[in-house]
Design an enzyme around this catalytic site. Structure first.
Site, PDB file in Angstrom:
ATOM      1  N   PRO A 113       0.770  -1.246   0.000  1.00 56.27           N
ATOM      2  CA  PRO A 113       0.000   0.000   0.000  1.00 56.27           C
ATOM      3  C   PRO A 113       0.803   1.300   0.000  1.00 56.27           C
ATOM      4  O   PRO A 113       0.771   2.081   0.951  1.00 56.27           O
ATOM      5  CB  PRO A 113      -0.853  -0.130   1.261  1.00 56.27           C
ATOM      6  CG  PRO A 113      -0.011  -0.948   2.185  1.00 56.27           C
ATOM      7  CD  PRO A 113       0.697  -1.928   1.302  1.00 56.27           C
ATOM      8  N   CYS A 114       1.442   1.582  -1.109  1.00 54.61           N
ATOM      9  CA  CYS A 114       2.186   2.837  -1.243  1.00 54.61           C
ATOM     10  C   CYS A 114       1.261   4.048  -1.247  1.00 54.61           C
ATOM     11  O   CYS A 114       1.705   5.168  -0.978  1.00 54.61           O
ATOM     12  CB  CYS A 114       3.059   2.810  -2.490  1.00 54.61           C
ATOM     13  SG  CYS A 114       2.174   2.438  -4.014  1.00 54.61           S
ATOM     14  N   HIS A 115      -0.032   3.832  -1.496  1.00 58.40           N
ATOM     15  CA  HIS A 115      -0.991   4.948  -1.490  1.00 58.40           C
ATOM     16  C   HIS A 115      -1.186   5.514  -0.093  1.00 58.40           C
ATOM     17  O   HIS A 115      -1.738   6.606   0.052  1.00 58.40           O
ATOM     18  CB  HIS A 115      -2.335   4.509  -2.091  1.00 58.40           C
ATOM     19  CG  HIS A 115      -3.009   3.398  -1.359  1.00 58.40           C
ATOM     20  ND1 HIS A 115      -2.658   2.075  -1.553  1.00 58.40           N
ATOM     21  CD2 HIS A 115      -3.994   3.397  -0.431  1.00 58.40           C
ATOM     22  CE1 HIS A 115      -3.412   1.306  -0.779  1.00 58.40           C
ATOM     23  NE2 HIS A 115      -4.229   2.092  -0.083  1.00 58.40           N
TER      24      HIS A 115
END
Length: 164
Positions: free
Chosen positions: A128-130
């Site tokens: 989850p880089c978001h």
């Protein structure tokens, strides 16, 4: 080296490309933005591949899942892999800054390098880089575009109803 297989998953943010060896994911590509990934000529389309990934991503977009239990095979430098592993520890719906992520991996002066590694994440959504934002709380670059980043965070926070 094993053959790379790919398929597309219809999603509320557009068709996502899934690629890897058929079981382990090595790439997720967005339909637009800088994170677009096109199949390479030597990849083979296999629409029956990645059944678990397709099911879990479907559950994610339906609001029934916020973490994934998938076989992953990201390719990156040792530093990138360290950053990507740390992303998995950010709870759904929460955000941290690049500086905080740098501190979490024990490299407090490396926020720019962490940002570059975050931007090179080959498995967005699942890794989850978001959930990483600017120090001032603003949404910053994302391979699927800032609107997609906002929608993913809103889905995880329960602000946006399930997307499916």
């Amino acid at each position: 080296m094993s053959e790379t297989l790919f398929t597309f998953l219809d999603s509320p943010i557009g068709p996502l490309l899934l690629a890897g060896d058929g079981e382990r994911l090595s790439r997720i590509g967005f339909p637009s933005g800088k994170g677009v990934v096109a199949p390479r000529p030597d990849w083979r389309r296999a629409d029956g591949a990645f059944a678990s990934a397709r099911a879990q991503l479907g559950d994610y977009f339906a609001g029934r899942r916020h973490a994934f239990d998938l076989a992953l095979d990201p390719v990156g430098t040792p530093f990138q892999l360290e950053v990507w592993r740390a992303l998995l520890d950010i709870p759904a719906g929460e955000t941290i800054s690049y500086g905080e992520l740098a501190r979490r991996i024990g490299r407090p002066a490396a926020s720019r390098a962490v940002g570059a590694a975050n931007g090179a994440n080959p498995l967005p959504i699942v890794v989850p880089c978001h959930r990483v934002i600017g120090a001032n709380g603003t949404l910053t670059g994302f391979g699927g575009g800032l609107d997609t980043k906002r929608r993913l965070l809103d889905l995880e926070r329960g602000i946006l109803p399930a997307m499916l």
